[in-house]
Write an enzyme that holds these catalytic residues in place. Structure first.
Site, PDB file in Angstrom:
ATOM      1  N   LYS A 157       0.845  -1.204   0.000  1.00  0.00           N
ATOM      2  CA  LYS A 157       0.000   0.000   0.000  1.00  0.00           C
ATOM      3  C   LYS A 157       0.874   1.245   0.000  1.00  0.00           C
ATOM      4  O   LYS A 157       1.953   1.253   0.594  1.00  0.00           O
ATOM      5  CB  LYS A 157      -0.849   0.049   1.284  1.00  0.00           C
ATOM      6  CG  LYS A 157      -1.934  -0.992   1.379  1.00  0.00           C
ATOM      7  CD  LYS A 157      -2.666  -0.776   2.696  1.00  0.00           C
ATOM      8  CE  LYS A 157      -3.941  -1.570   2.763  1.00  0.00           C
ATOM      9  NZ  LYS A 157      -4.665  -1.286   4.018  1.00  0.00           N
ATOM     10  N   GLY A 164      -8.431   3.157  -1.793  1.00  0.00           N
ATOM     11  CA  GLY A 164      -8.090   1.962  -2.550  1.00  0.00           C
ATOM     12  C   GLY A 164      -7.025   2.191  -3.605  1.00  0.00           C
ATOM     13  O   GLY A 164      -6.517   1.242  -4.205  1.00  0.00           O
ATOM     14  N   GLU A 199       1.625  -5.534   4.109  1.00  0.00           N
ATOM     15  CA  GLU A 199       0.930  -6.214   5.197  1.00  0.00           C
ATOM     16  C   GLU A 199       0.318  -7.516   4.713  1.00  0.00           C
ATOM     17  O   GLU A 199       0.217  -7.768   3.505  1.00  0.00           O
ATOM     18  CB  GLU A 199      -0.143  -5.293   5.790  1.00  0.00           C
ATOM     19  CG  GLU A 199      -1.258  -4.981   4.822  1.00  0.00           C
ATOM     20  CD  GLU A 199      -2.279  -4.000   5.383  1.00  0.00           C
ATOM     21  OE1 GLU A 199      -1.929  -3.177   6.240  1.00  0.00           O
ATOM     22  OE2 GLU A 199      -3.427  -4.062   4.928  1.00  0.00           O
ATOM     23  N   LYS A 235     -16.793   1.912  -2.553  1.00  0.00           N
ATOM     24  CA  LYS A 235     -17.980   1.338  -1.923  1.00  0.00           C
ATOM     25  C   LYS A 235     -19.224   1.601  -2.784  1.00  0.00           C
ATOM     26  O   LYS A 235     -19.360   2.682  -3.371  1.00  0.00           O
ATOM     27  CB  LYS A 235     -18.194   1.969  -0.543  1.00  0.00           C
ATOM     28  CG  LYS A 235     -17.034   1.714   0.406  1.00  0.00           C
ATOM     29  CD  LYS A 235     -17.127   2.617   1.626  1.00  0.00           C
ATOM     30  CE  LYS A 235     -15.901   2.422   2.518  1.00  0.00           C
ATOM     31  NZ  LYS A 235     -15.857   3.432   3.593  1.00  0.00           N
ATOM     32  N   ASN A 289     -10.849   7.635   9.101  1.00  0.00           N
ATOM     33  CA  ASN A 289     -11.236   8.748   8.243  1.00  0.00           C
ATOM     34  C   ASN A 289     -11.714   9.878   9.130  1.00  0.00           C
ATOM     35  O   ASN A 289     -12.691   9.744   9.851  1.00  0.00           O
ATOM     36  CB  ASN A 289     -12.341   8.331   7.285  1.00  0.00           C
ATOM     37  CG  ASN A 289     -11.860   7.259   6.327  1.00  0.00           C
ATOM     38  OD1 ASN A 289     -10.745   7.337   5.823  1.00  0.00           O
ATOM     39  ND2 ASN A 289     -12.669   6.247   6.113  1.00  0.00           N
ATOM     40  N   ARG A 291     -13.389  12.663   9.027  1.00  0.00           N
ATOM     41  CA  ARG A 291     -14.364  13.525   8.341  1.00  0.00           C
ATOM     42  C   ARG A 291     -15.700  12.816   8.334  1.00  0.00           C
ATOM     43  O   ARG A 291     -15.797  11.689   8.799  1.00  0.00           O
ATOM     44  CB  ARG A 291     -13.921  13.732   6.894  1.00  0.00           C
ATOM     45  CG  ARG A 291     -13.617  12.377   6.245  1.00  0.00           C
ATOM     46  CD  ARG A 291     -13.606  12.411   4.756  1.00  0.00           C
ATOM     47  NE  ARG A 291     -12.909  11.268   4.194  1.00  0.00           N
ATOM     48  CZ  ARG A 291     -13.470  10.113   3.891  1.00  0.00           C
ATOM     49  NH1 ARG A 291     -14.760   9.918   4.131  1.00  0.00           N
ATOM     50  NH2 ARG A 291     -12.767   9.124   3.379  1.00  0.00           N
ATOM     51  N   VAL A 294     -19.313   9.298   3.227  1.00  0.00           N
ATOM     52  CA  VAL A 294     -20.407   9.237   2.257  1.00  0.00           C
ATOM     53  C   VAL A 294     -21.584   8.469   2.878  1.00  0.00           C
ATOM     54  O   VAL A 294     -22.745   8.862   2.758  1.00  0.00           O
ATOM     55  CB  VAL A 294     -19.947   8.526   0.966  1.00  0.00           C
ATOM     56  CG1 VAL A 294     -21.106   8.415  -0.024  1.00  0.00           C
ATOM     57  CG2 VAL A 294     -18.759   9.236   0.349  1.00  0.00           C
TER      58      VAL A 294
END
Lengths: 450, 491
Positions: A157, A164, A199, A235, A289, A291, A294
């Site tokens: 990552k 993503g 990972e 998502k 996250n 914030r 969605v």
């Protein structure tokens, strides 16, 4: 301190969503819109709309200086950043502070503590949360050593990535070198930061997240959400509470999320994302996250809270209004993200003018949208048209009602993924609950094969 | 130039003066509460024990729940209760321990500012109540100087009371309360400085009704004499027999060079909301009142006058209305010039009515009047005419009332109810009929939202749905089609 005029530094459905709460609270709104969005529903609903720059995000919604100076010129006493764009940008929060404008979100230090995946992981470990075995790797040699230690498959990552992007799965030792090279160069190109980490890849994982709310002193959780229906880490369907979790696991998730937020003395609304390992019946911290999400409406549906209002109140310096024992979870909620994309053509975005937009209404149905007949979906941004949120007495009820509601959506002029949702809700596996993140891509594949 | 703060009275006094205290329920208040919180009012005149009773009786809503919800929705603006200190919901005098429990629970549920209004200005009673409020944890206690016109109520009289309130550390502020709107700008030029001088550093507020249109003018001069806070109402809940209109007062104060630090936009939203609500619910709008010289004589507010006229009409004696009004002035003098503030206008007007329609004066006397003369509401400000007093107290009913047992402490009262109920429920049950409290509990939690704009349509749909003769309804206009199918047609 009481906020009287809020500048909304966002667009689309979330801008409309924030407007709605501000209006209910009697707060004046100014929407900072790009040139492409000056005729949007949000721009028309706001008390005032000002242009923050050209259509491209980099020229407007991502332009820290343009947004802050527009807010300052408008005499705003706070900025709501929504999600995406500048919502988790530490420099933006700092610029707000310099302009003496309240940033509706966590502190700069908290953004820093969770904005970088590595720091977030270190903080999670320090707070005592389980994390997926792994660590940062500076070169191929260290990557090989670590991959060997934790065992394949592994995931590479980007440290600065999100949503993503910049993730590379590696299933065997031979694939590590090309994947590392690609990941590092992509990370540099996409995020301006070449650092990567590695990972364990959990083969059957569910994406379960916990909503938290803090006031800088106290923290409460608002339950779980399951966001395992994803395509390329985007998502598509979310639900609350996450179905089919053992009490032990659910409580463990709640406790871990609160522990993490407490560790940061977190202020504002945040989401602690976890990976539930189905095979081991355990979970690992993924990221936080900092914030509004969605998918926040599913949490609102089952808790009866207005999360934007809670954000504003915390930003006003008020203590949390609700104790944990006052938070009750009622029924089950499902959100379908309706996008302007053609799911039969690799989900190709289909911007353009919406010729018709009829959404269902009724008990337990909520539609968060910025679309009406004649609205334009510009090509510059994401293709989210609307979120259909269904609140039922339990999960089967919510699914059944969601199917009925989808049948009453009429969106013309652009291709939408409504048919995909219709088909998805019919799937037995989905109805059974607790599908993992592999399930949806497999469903698409099997459909493509016919 | 002064910096003036505002207390909004729309929800309590505006509602009581213009909408009979039954105009606003929990969802209607809750919907606008966050907006009112942003206006920047120093406090909201929010409730009284009468309002709490109305919540239970009229709306089947738990007043305590209302306090908690509104407190959460408007954390910045203190909520105020106005009370006499000796009774709660029922008209009967309550035990001091009972009143202490009332204040304790009010503060715990989010009501933190209190107006102590002793209608007789008995300072011992005022001090006792202020002490109870302090013990309960109230954050602000305001002593009331209730204004009226009489030989007794001179500037010196009010200054004397103000001086006593100035000495009591449990009283934080004082207000000149003019419930009938009798204060003229001329009198205010002598009264206000006299009170302010006696008060010293303690802030002074003014609360004057617009019954005959005088108070907006008094408000303009008030800052000059040291008044720091003015009581106002919003939109249709202002004017009439209510208080001056907030928006007008703000504009006028600024015109005179004073500062009023409020969010004008939010204030306009509040006024607009109450306007839409009044229209949706068919409630009257307060209108600016013309000066009425006769009012200075009888001092009976519009609501009581209307009731008296209706009562006379019911017995075919409407033509005796003027006689009753003349009799009001006589009775009021005989009873020692009670201030025409609840419950005294009702007592005086009822007695005047009895005196006019009865065989002879004081032939018929209400229980409330007997209690007044007995001192149940405190010691009358002026002496009651000795002949009248004898006539009233020699009645057999007066003996019965005198023989009533004293009020019971909460520990005794509690034995009447099932164990385990909350203090809040106990307080309601102790003073209200059981069936009313039961109905309130059975009704469940109050609604949380109200939208005046959909009210008319919902009413229409409900009415249509209730008619079996209309199984289907279709409404069509260009670009809009609404189709309703009745249950019966498709059963």
């Amino acid at each position: 301190m009481t906020l009287h005029r809020i500048f909304i530094a966002n667009r689309g459905e979330i801008a409309v969503r924030i407007l709605r709460t501000c209006r209910r609270l009697g707060i004046e709104t100014i929407l900072g819109a790009s040139e492409a969005d000056l005729d949007s529903v949000g721009a028309r609903l706001a008390d005032r709309a000002v242009c923050v720059g050209g259509p491209r995000s980099a020229d407007s919604y991502l332009n820290v200086e343009a947004v802050v100076s527009a807010a300052k010129n408008a005499g705003a006493d706070a900025i709501h950043p929504g999600y995406g764009f500048l919502s988790e940008n530490r420099k933006f929060a700092a610029a707000c502070a310099r302009a003496k404008i309240v940033f509706i979100g966590p502190t700069e230090a908290q953004l820093d503590a969770v904005g970088d995946k590595l720091k977030a992981r270190h903080n999670a470990v320090a707070a005592g949360l389980p994390v997926v075995p792994g660590g940062d790797v500076s070169d191929l040699k260290s990557a090989r050593a670590l991959a060997k230690e934790i065992g394949y498959p592994v995931l590479i990552k980007a440290v600065g990535g999100g949503g993503g992007r910049g993730m590379k799965p590696v299933h065997e030792a031979g694939g590590l070198e090309p994947a590392m090279n690609l990941a590092i160069s992509e990370a540099q190109a996409a995020f301006g930061d070449p650092r990567v980490y590695l990972e364990r890849l959990v083969t059957s994982g569910r994406h379960v997240e916990v909503q938290v709310l803090g006031d800088g002193t106290d923290v409460i959780h608002l339950g779980t959400r399951d966001c395992s229906i994803q395509r390329r880490y985007q998502k598509l369907v979310e639900e609350a509470p996450a179905p089919d979790l053992s009490e032990r696991l659910r409580n463990g998730l709640h406790e871990a999320a609160v522990k993490f937020a407490r560790h940061l003395a977190y202020r504002g609304l945040g989401t602690v994302e976890c990976l539930v390992d189905r095979e081991r019946d355990t979970f690992y911290f993924l990221e936080m996250n900092a914030r509004i999400q969605v998918e926040h409406p599913v949490t609102e549906a089952i808790t009866g809270l207005d999360l934007v209002e809670e954000q504003i109140r915390v930003a006003e310096g008020q203590p949390l209004r609700w104790r944990q024992d006052r938070i009750a979870f009622n029924g089950h909620a499902i959100e379908c993200r309706l996008n302007a994309e053609d799911w039969t053509r690799e989900f190709r975005p289909d911007p353009g003018t919406v010729t018709a937009a009829v959404f269902p209404a009724g008990d337990g149905i909520r539609v968060d949208t910025h679309i009406q007949s004649g609205a334009v979906v510009p090509p510059y941004y994401d293709s989210l048209l609307a979120k259909l949120i269904i609140h039922g007495r339990d999960r089967p009820d919510a699914i059944a009602r969601a199917a009925q509601a989808l049948a009453r959506c009429e969106i013309g002029g652009v291709a939408t993924n409504v048919p995909m949702h219709v088909e998805l809700l019919k799937q037995k596996d989905f109805a059974a609950g607790a599908v993992d993140t592999r399930w949806f891509p497999q469903f698409l594949e099997s459909r493509a094969r016919g | 130039m002064a910096d003036i703060q505002l207390v909004d009275v729309s929800i309590r006094d505006g509602n009581q003066s213009l909408w009979g205290a039954t105009g606003l329920n929990t969802p209607q208040i809750l919907q606008i509460a966050p907006v009112m919180d942003r206006v920047g009012f120093r406090a909201l005149d929010f409730t009284s024990s009468t309002h709490m009773g109305v919540a239970v009786r009229t709306f089947r809503e738990d007043p305590w729940e209302r306090f908690r919800l509104v407190r959460a929705a408007m954390p910045n603006t203190p909520l105020q209760l106005i009370g006499t200190g000796f009774r709660f919901i029922s008209w009967e005098k309550a035990h001091p321990e009972f009143m202490q429990l009332v204040y304790d629970r009010l503060v715990a549920n989010g009501v933190t500012r209190f107006i102590v209004l002793d209608p007789m200005h008995e300072m011992d009673a005022v001090n006792e109540t202020a002490k109870q409020i302090r013990k309960a944890g109230g954050t602000e206690t305001v002593g009331a100087l209730t204004y009226t016109l009489s030989d007794v109520h001179t500037d010196a009289y009010y200054a004397g009371l103000a001086a006593q309130m100035a000495r009591n550390p449990d009283i934080h502020r004082v207000y000149i309360k003019d419930p009938s709107g009798l204060l003229t700008p001329e009198r205010s030029r002598t009264l206000t400085p006299a009170v302010k001088k006696a008060l010293g550093a303690k802030p002074l507020e003014m609360h004057a009704h617009t019954t005959i249109g005088l108070s907006p003018l008094c408000y303009m001069a008030a800052p000059e004499f040291g008044v720091e806070t003015l009581h106002v109402a919003c939109g249709p809940l202002a004017n009439g027999s209510s208080l001056p209109n907030a928006q007008r007062i703000v504009a006028n104060l600024r015109e005179l060079g004073h500062t009023v630090n409020i969010d004008d936009r939010a204030l306009a939203l509040v006024a607009d909301y109450f306007t839409r609500l009044a229209d949706a619910e068919g409630l009257p709008h307060g209108t600016p009142q013309e000066f009425d010289a006769s009012f200075l004589r009888h001092q009976v507010a519009g609501g009581t006058l209307t009731t008296t006229r209706r009562q006379l009409a019911e017995i075919g004696l409407e033509h005796r209305f003027d006689d009753v009004i003349d009799e009001v002035s006589v009775v009021r003098a005989e009873l020692g010039h009670p201030i025409m503030v609840t419950p005294f206008p009702q007592i005086v007007c009822t007695q005047a009515l009895y005196n006019v329609i009865g065989k002879e004066r004081y032939d018929q006397v209400s229980d409330q009047c007997i209690r007044y003369v007995l001192g149940s509401f405190g010691k009358p400000t002026g002496p009651v005419d000795p002949d009248v007093k004898d006539r009233i107290l020699s009645r057999p009913r007066a003996k019965e009332i005198m023989a009533e047992p004293p009020p019971l402490p909460p520990s005794e009262l509690r034995k009447r109810f099932k164990p385990g109920i909350t203090d809040e429920e106990f307080l309601l049950r102790a003073v209200m009929p059981a069936e009313q409290v039961d109905a309130m509990i059975a009704a469940g939690p109050a609604k949380r939202h109200y939208n005046p704009d959909t009210r008319a349509l919902l009413k229409l749909l409900k009415e249509v749905a209730a008619r079996p003769s209309v199984p289907d309804l279709e409404f069509e206009k260009p670009g809009f089609r609404l189709r309703l199918r009745g249950k019966t047609a498709h059963a």
